[in-house]
Design a protein around this motif. Structure first.
Motif, PDB file in Angstrom:
ATOM      1  N   GLN A 140       0.833  -1.205   0.000  1.00 49.73           N
ATOM      2  CA  GLN A 140       0.000   0.000   0.000  1.00 49.73           C
ATOM      3  C   GLN A 140       0.870   1.257   0.000  1.00 49.73           C
ATOM      4  O   GLN A 140       0.607   2.213  -0.730  1.00 49.73           O
ATOM      5  CB  GLN A 140      -0.909   0.007   1.232  1.00 49.73           C
ATOM      6  CG  GLN A 140      -2.025  -1.028   1.195  1.00 49.73           C
ATOM      7  CD  GLN A 140      -2.796  -1.064   2.501  1.00 49.73           C
ATOM      8  OE1 GLN A 140      -2.208  -0.994   3.574  1.00 49.73           O
ATOM      9  NE2 GLN A 140      -4.115  -1.172   2.404  1.00 49.73           N
ATOM     10  N   ASN A 147       2.413   1.860  -3.391  1.00 46.00           N
ATOM     11  CA  ASN A 147       1.443   2.349  -4.380  1.00 46.00           C
ATOM     12  C   ASN A 147       1.208   3.851  -4.239  1.00 46.00           C
ATOM     13  O   ASN A 147       1.077   4.574  -5.237  1.00 46.00           O
ATOM     14  CB  ASN A 147       0.121   1.596  -4.230  1.00 46.00           C
ATOM     15  CG  ASN A 147       0.221   0.156  -4.717  1.00 46.00           C
ATOM     16  OD1 ASN A 147       1.085  -0.168  -5.533  1.00 46.00           O
ATOM     17  ND2 ASN A 147      -0.642  -0.712  -4.203  1.00 46.00           N
ATOM     18  N   TYR A 148       1.161   4.317  -3.012  1.00 49.71           N
ATOM     19  CA  TYR A 148       0.951   5.753  -2.797  1.00 49.71           C
ATOM     20  C   TYR A 148       2.191   6.551  -3.195  1.00 49.71           C
ATOM     21  O   TYR A 148       2.086   7.623  -3.800  1.00 49.71           O
ATOM     22  CB  TYR A 148       0.602   6.021  -1.327  1.00 49.71           C
ATOM     23  CG  TYR A 148      -0.876   5.851  -1.031  1.00 49.71           C
ATOM     24  CD1 TYR A 148      -1.758   6.907  -1.215  1.00 49.71           C
ATOM     25  CD2 TYR A 148      -1.368   4.632  -0.567  1.00 49.71           C
ATOM     26  CE1 TYR A 148      -3.113   6.750  -0.945  1.00 49.71           C
ATOM     27  CE2 TYR A 148      -2.717   4.467  -0.296  1.00 49.71           C
ATOM     28  CZ  TYR A 148      -3.592   5.531  -0.485  1.00 49.71           C
ATOM     29  OH  TYR A 148      -4.933   5.377  -0.223  1.00 49.71           O
ATOM     30  N   ASP A 194       4.391   5.758  -5.406  1.00 40.21           N
ATOM     31  CA  ASP A 194       4.550   5.708  -6.861  1.00 40.21           C
ATOM     32  C   ASP A 194       3.711   6.770  -7.584  1.00 40.21           C
ATOM     33  O   ASP A 194       4.002   7.125  -8.735  1.00 40.21           O
ATOM     34  CB  ASP A 194       4.158   4.317  -7.389  1.00 40.21           C
ATOM     35  CG  ASP A 194       5.213   3.272  -7.042  1.00 40.21           C
ATOM     36  OD1 ASP A 194       6.323   3.677  -6.644  1.00 40.21           O
ATOM     37  OD2 ASP A 194       4.921   2.068  -7.135  1.00 40.21           O
ATOM     38  N   LYS A 195       2.683   7.278  -6.935  1.00 38.08           N
ATOM     39  CA  LYS A 195       1.831   8.291  -7.553  1.00 38.08           C
ATOM     40  C   LYS A 195       2.427   9.684  -7.486  1.00 38.08           C
ATOM     41  O   LYS A 195       1.954  10.603  -8.162  1.00 38.08           O
ATOM     42  CB  LYS A 195       0.441   8.282  -6.886  1.00 38.08           C
ATOM     43  CG  LYS A 195      -0.328   6.982  -7.091  1.00 38.08           C
ATOM     44  CD  LYS A 195      -1.635   6.997  -6.334  1.00 38.08           C
ATOM     45  CE  LYS A 195      -2.371   5.660  -6.507  1.00 38.08           C
ATOM     46  NZ  LYS A 195      -3.637   5.630  -5.734  1.00 38.08           N
ATOM     47  N   ALA A 196       3.448   9.843  -6.659  1.00 36.13           N
ATOM     48  CA  ALA A 196       4.069  11.164  -6.522  1.00 36.13           C
ATOM     49  C   ALA A 196       5.006  11.420  -7.705  1.00 36.13           C
ATOM     50  O   ALA A 196       5.468  10.484  -8.365  1.00 36.13           O
ATOM     51  CB  ALA A 196       4.857  11.235  -5.218  1.00 36.13           C
ATOM     52  N   LYS A 246       8.367  12.094  -9.883  1.00 32.76           N
ATOM     53  CA  LYS A 246       9.655  11.409  -9.758  1.00 32.76           C
ATOM     54  C   LYS A 246      10.606  12.157  -8.827  1.00 32.76           C
ATOM     55  O   LYS A 246      11.335  11.545  -8.038  1.00 32.76           O
ATOM     56  CB  LYS A 246      10.288  11.245 -11.147  1.00 32.76           C
ATOM     57  CG  LYS A 246       9.524  10.323 -12.089  1.00 32.76           C
ATOM     58  CD  LYS A 246       9.484   8.883 -11.551  1.00 32.76           C
ATOM     59  CE  LYS A 246       8.771   7.952 -12.538  1.00 32.76           C
ATOM     60  NZ  LYS A 246       8.688   6.570 -11.998  1.00 32.76           N
ATOM     61  N   GLN A 297       9.609  11.429  -5.356  1.00 39.05           N
ATOM     62  CA  GLN A 297       9.954  10.059  -5.002  1.00 39.05           C
ATOM     63  C   GLN A 297      11.448   9.949  -4.676  1.00 39.05           C
ATOM     64  O   GLN A 297      11.835   9.301  -3.691  1.00 39.05           O
ATOM     65  CB  GLN A 297       9.607   9.110  -6.146  1.00 39.05           C
ATOM     66  CG  GLN A 297       8.120   8.934  -6.399  1.00 39.05           C
ATOM     67  CD  GLN A 297       7.856   7.919  -7.498  1.00 39.05           C
ATOM     68  OE1 GLN A 297       8.535   6.904  -7.573  1.00 39.05           O
ATOM     69  NE2 GLN A 297       6.874   8.205  -8.340  1.00 39.05           N
TER      70      GLN A 297
END
Length: 482
Positions: free
Chosen positions: A152, A155-156, A158-160, A162, A165
């Motif tokens: 989880q 997944n969160y 990965d939405k930010a 690059k 991240q």
């Protein structure tokens, strides 16, 4: 013929072997190590109290403490005392070295602390990296419950964007890594403490210091005196850190841990290491040399880190051999190898109190009964005596070896758990100390150890008692005739 051989053997030991050993033990470095590392003991013992509170061996109570949030508070206190034992060692060793050389000691200790921190990498791996993914730890709340799984979380993240991240997964810099402040940094702390203590005092004795006019207050002048030695030491440490960081992508603490501490801890934690330590303590004592002091000075720098590693696993609720727990720790040494005193002489106490017939054994047994409860047996060592006494040499040597062997095996086989890292003072009575350092199973095992001692000493003590009884009868008859 046998007496001549024994006499010759004793002569070689007393004239050649022991003087060399004592010369080594009394060197400036070993003295500083032995006395300097003691400064960490109050913090280890105090930290052990908080470790126990955070790991009450009653599941319902332990769960309630964790859920209330007090577990994290107790862990904070443990971290600020026990878990940074290498800090106290680094300061204490350099301090004692300088003090023994009649140099102002505190600046040396503080220089050692600064050097110890300087040669480390002031960063830690980003916790998000370990928490994300299918095998990640996820995110837990104060009660230890996972509220977001690793999947989880990933997944969160990965939405930010690059750039975000990359920023969130970078190592955390500008922090002191607790890893090197605890047991893993102990050998590094010893090396730093000794090197700083030696170089600092050498420079001070050679006059490498800023001397201010007499009108300047002594406390101010003293601090300026320390500037040149401290500055040189920290500059050299900075160069070492820079070279290792730039050209080897590592640091001095990591190298010391990999090349020196890990192999030495492995030796100390082996069955062979435990048996050697157990034999050497009474061996030295038999010839009148303080075996506990010698072996404590030699092994303390290795066994204390073993204790710290187990304490860290206990704090993380991961105390198993599979997770890297050690069998032989400083508490193994204090509370098993030296239980009721060097030679584990409780069996001899039991014999003198309940079975002895000679006046000598009964009298000395009454004197030793109370000290033995607190692991003190000098009345036996010198009053019985056990020193240079061939009648009791075999059980005196054999009992610690048998206890070390059986204790190692019951922990290795899983019959009792590894020692939990709690540092019970060496004067803590048997069974009580067993409960503190390993729970009820260890307390029961300690009681069995006392029985082992009684069984091993009994036949030898009985023969010695018969000999003393005959001698007393003979002396009494001669007095009557006189």
């Amino acid at each position: 013929m046998e007496n001549k051989k024994q006499s010759g053997f004793s002569k070689v030991l007393n004239e050649s072997v022991f003087p060399a050993i004592m010369k080594f033990v009394n060197t400036k470095a070993i003295t500083a190590l032995k006395d300097g590392i003691v400064y960490s003991m109050p913090f280890i013992i105090i930290g052990s109290i908080f470790l126990i509170l955070n790991n009450i061996p009653i599941p319902a109570v332990s769960a309630a403490i964790t859920a209330s949030g007090w577990g994290a508070i107790f862990n904070q206190a443990y971290t600020a005392s026990f878990a940074i034992m290498s800090v106290w060692a680094a300061v204490g060793i350099a301090y004692v070295y300088a003090r023994n050389e009649k140099v102002e000691a505190l600046p040396a200790g503080l220089t050692s602390l600064a050097t110890f921190i300087l040669i480390q990498s002031l960063s830690i791996a980003n916790p998000l990296v370990a928490a994300m993914g299918k095998t990640g730890t996820g995110v837990s709340n104060a009660a230890g419950k996972v509220v977001w799984t690793g999947t989880q979380l990933a997944n969160y993240i990965d939405k930010a964007p690059k750039a975000v991240q990359a920023f969130m997964s970078q190592d955390v810099t500008g922090v002191i890594n607790l890893t090197w402040l605890g047991g893993q940094g102990m050998i590094g702390a010893i090396v730093v403490g000794l090197l700083v203590g030696w170089t600092y005092t050498a420079m001070m004795k050679r006059g490498w210091q800023i001397k201010l006019p007499e009108q300047v207050p002594a406390n101010v002048a003293g601090q300026f005196s320390a500037m040149i030695p401290a500055g040189i030491i920290l500059t050299v440490a900075m160069v070492v850190y820079g070279l290792l960081s730039k050209f080897a992508n590592t640091n001095a603490m990591q190298l010391i841990y990999t090349w020196l501490q890990t192999p030495l801890q492995g030796v100390s934690d082996s069955l062979g290491g435990a048996l050697i330590i157990a034999f050497m303590v009474p061996f030295f004592w038999f010839f009148g040399v303080h075996g506990g002091m010698i072996m404590g000075a030699i092994t303390g720098g290795l066994l204390i880190p073993n204790t710290a590693d187990n304490a860290a696993l206990t704090a993380a609720h991961k105390l198993t051999l599979a997770n890297g727990a050690h069998i032989v720790t400083n508490e193994f040494y204090n509370n098993f190898i030296n239980l009721t005193g060097s030679g584990i002489t409780i069996g001899l106490v039991i014999f003198t109190l309940f079975f002895a017939k000679s006046v000598q054994l009964k009298s000395i047994g009454k004197i030793e009964a109370v000290p033995a409860i607190f692991n003190i047996n000098e009345p036996f060592l010198f009053g019985l005596p056990l020193v240079m006494n061939p009648w009791l040499a075999v059980p005196f040597f054999l009992t610690p070896v048998v206890v070390a062997l059986t204790t190692y095996l019951v922990i290795w086989s899983g019959i009792v758990p590894p020692l939990n890292g709690v540092a019970a003072p060496w004067t803590t009575p048997p069974i009580v100390s067993g409960f503190l350092i390993g729970g009820w199973k260890m307390a029961v095992w300690q009681a069995i150890v006392l029985v082992e001692s009684a069984l091993i000493y009994f036949p030898f003590a009985k023969k010695y008692d018969s000999y003393l009884l005959a001698e007393e009868a003979k002396n009494a008859a001669e007095e009557v005739k006189a």
